[in-house]
Design a protein around this motif. Structure first.
Motif, short mmCIF file in Angstrom:
data_model
loop_
_atom_site.label_atom_id
_atom_site.label_comp_id
_atom_site.label_asym_id
_atom_site.label_seq_id
_atom_site.Cartn_x
_atom_site.Cartn_y
_atom_site.Cartn_z
N ALA A 121 0.72 -1.22 0.03
CA ALA A 121 0.09 -0.03 -0.06
C ALA A 121 0.90 1.31 -0.07
CB ALA A 121 -1.02 0.05 1.24
N ARG A 122 2.04 1.36 0.33
CA ARG A 122 2.77 2.68 0.51
C ARG A 122 3.16 2.82 -0.74
NH1 ARG A 122 8.28 1.77 -0.19
NH2 ARG A 122 8.87 3.58 1.01
N ALA A 123 3.30 4.31 -0.73
CA ALA A 123 3.63 5.21 -2.26
C ALA A 123 5.10 4.93 -2.71
CB ALA A 123 3.45 6.47 -2.09
N ARG A 124 5.29 4.41 -3.72
CA ARG A 124 6.66 3.93 -4.06
C ARG A 124 6.83 4.10 -5.60
NH1 ARG A 124 3.35 -0.10 -3.23
NH2 ARG A 124 3.44 -2.12 -4.24
N PRO A 125 8.10 4.04 -6.09
CA PRO A 125 8.37 4.33 -7.77
C PRO A 125 7.62 2.89 -8.40
CG PRO A 125 10.39 4.35 -6.26
CD PRO A 125 9.52 3.73 -5.51
N GLU A 126 7.70 3.35 -9.59
CA GLU A 126 6.88 2.47 -10.72
C GLU A 126 7.71 0.88 -10.59
OE1 GLU A 126 5.89 1.73 -15.41
OE2 GLU A 126 6.60 3.73 -14.56
N ASN B 23 -7.09 -15.17 -4.80
CA ASN B 23 -6.34 -14.30 -5.93
C ASN B 23 -7.06 -12.90 -5.95
OD1 ASN B 23 -5.17 -16.62 -7.15
ND2 ASN B 23 -6.96 -17.26 -8.53
N PHE B 24 -6.30 -11.96 -6.39
CA PHE B 24 -6.59 -10.82 -6.30
C PHE B 24 -5.94 -9.69 -7.08
CE2 PHE B 24 -3.50 -10.68 -2.77
CZ PHE B 24 -2.78 -9.54 -2.85
N THR B 25 -6.28 -8.61 -7.57
CA THR B 25 -5.71 -7.79 -8.31
C THR B 25 -5.16 -6.40 -7.50
OG1 THR B 25 -7.48 -6.61 -9.25
CG2 THR B 25 -6.52 -8.37 -10.44
N ALA B 26 -4.13 -5.66 -7.69
CA ALA B 26 -3.72 -4.64 -7.30
C ALA B 26 -3.50 -3.56 -8.15
CB ALA B 26 -2.57 -4.77 -6.40
N THR B 27 -4.29 -2.26 -8.07
CA THR B 27 -4.30 -1.10 -9.14
C THR B 27 -3.55 -0.02 -8.44
OG1 THR B 27 -6.34 -2.06 -10.13
CG2 THR B 27 -5.63 0.11 -10.65
N PHE B 28 -2.70 0.46 -9.28
CA PHE B 28 -2.02 1.62 -8.86
C PHE B 28 -2.06 2.76 -9.79
CE2 PHE B 28 0.08 -2.24 -7.53
CZ PHE B 28 0.33 -2.22 -6.24
N GLU B 29 -1.87 4.18 -9.26
CA GLU B 29 -1.93 5.21 -10.21
C GLU B 29 -1.01 6.26 -9.76
OE1 GLU B 29 -5.90 6.79 -10.58
OE2 GLU B 29 -6.77 4.97 -10.80
N PRO B 30 -0.42 7.10 -10.50
CA PRO B 30 0.61 8.03 -9.98
C PRO B 30 0.16 9.20 -9.29
CG PRO B 30 0.20 8.11 -12.31
CD PRO B 30 -0.70 7.16 -11.90
N VAL B 31 1.10 9.62 -8.30
CA VAL B 31 0.80 10.80 -7.75
C VAL B 31 2.33 11.49 -7.57
CG1 VAL B 31 -0.04 11.91 -5.78
CG2 VAL B 31 -1.20 9.90 -6.48
N GLY B 32 2.50 12.50 -8.48
CA GLY B 32 3.89 13.09 -8.63
C GLY B 32 4.73 11.92 -9.21
N ASP B 33 5.79 11.77 -8.46
CA ASP B 33 6.88 10.81 -8.80
C ASP B 33 6.55 9.49 -8.34
OD1 ASP B 33 8.25 12.86 -10.38
OD2 ASP B 33 9.41 13.41 -8.56
N LEU B 34 5.67 9.16 -7.47
CA LEU B 34 5.42 8.02 -6.84
C LEU B 34 4.08 7.32 -7.51
CD1 LEU B 34 6.73 8.75 -3.12
CD2 LEU B 34 7.93 7.56 -5.16
#
Length: 250
Positions: A158-163, A218-229
């Motif tokens: 869950a933590r914000a991090r680089p791609e 099974n699950f899917t995790a979805t991420f979106e950018p906020v600034g550089d993270l």
């Protein structure tokens, strides 16, 4: 970690609850006293049109160390039928990009079952300092070498991090009684959205009927950018009753 909780609600609400557990699948906080609010965030757990639980997280990172606390509680219809409250605190250090657990405290109250554990890690092996076990046959800590606690596993997701740190990782998870694993697969990118398929697998310490019926989720995790993270915005898990969604509130 929610996959550990035994059913405690009646008929349709019990089904909702089981879906919530399947959706979180070990991801899984009164705020940690040592963790001043650096970037608090929260998730709603949604089944169909219903919001059935809320996850509130506070964390702090300093150098190569982290401290995180979380409170997970039933809301809405689920809260009307049962008392569900998880309070979790964890501390550890960063690798590159692996997280290594150093301490973990948990109290669980499902209305039917109460449990608590206080653990530290020495040389990568957990040491249970105190425990009110929720299972009659806990897995010995010696079998959990190299594991992390459930909250550390959830925080890594869950933590914000680089791609380049979002996907393609795995971890063993130990809560003082049960041993599980989470595997996050390769990323799929569509515009400014990245999705990873993942699996939470029960390994040891679970009731035999649970292992037979639900050996993995099974699950899917979805991420979106906020600034550089990149931020985790949604976790979704299909179940026989419909899809459970864990959606970021802020």
């Amino acid at each position: 970690m929610f996959a550990r909780i035994r059913p405690f609600l009646s008929s349709p609400v019990r089904r909702v609850r089981r879906c919530v557990l399947a959706g979180l699948a070990g991801l899984v906080i009164a705020m940690a006293p040592q963790a001043k609010a650096q970037d608090n965030f929260a998730f709603d757990v949604i089944y169909g049109p219903l919001t059935v639980a809320r996850i509130a997280v506070a964390h702090r990172e300093s150098g190569n160390a982290y401290a995180v606390g979380a409170n997970i509680r039933a809301t809405g219809l689920a809260a009307a039928f049962a008392r569900v409250n998880f309070r979790l605190n964890a501390e550890g250090v960063f690798g590159s990009p692996r997280l290594s657990a150093l301490s973990y405290r948990e109290t669980v109250d499902t209305g039917q079952r109460q449990s608590a554990v206080d653990m530290i890690w020495r040389g990568g092996t957990p040491v249970v300092r105190s425990q009110q076990a929720g299972t009659a046959t806990p897995v010995p800590p010696s079998r959990a070498q190299g594991s992390v606690d459930p909250l550390t596993a959830m925080y890594r997701l869950a933590r914000a991090r680089p791609e380049n740190q979002l996907c393609n990782w795995s971890a063993s998870i130990y809560d003082g009684a049960r041993l599980a694993s989470v595997t996050v697969g390769s990323p799929r990118r569509s515009g400014d959205v990245i999705t990873c398929n993942a699996t939470h697998r029960r390994l040891e310490g679970f009731p035999a009927d649970d292992l037979a019926r639900h050996p993995h989720f099974n699950f899917t995790a979805t991420f979106e950018p906020v600034g550089d993270l990149w931020h985790l915005t949604e976790v979704a898990s299909p179940t026989i009753y419909g899809t459970v969604r864990i959606v970021r509130r802020n």
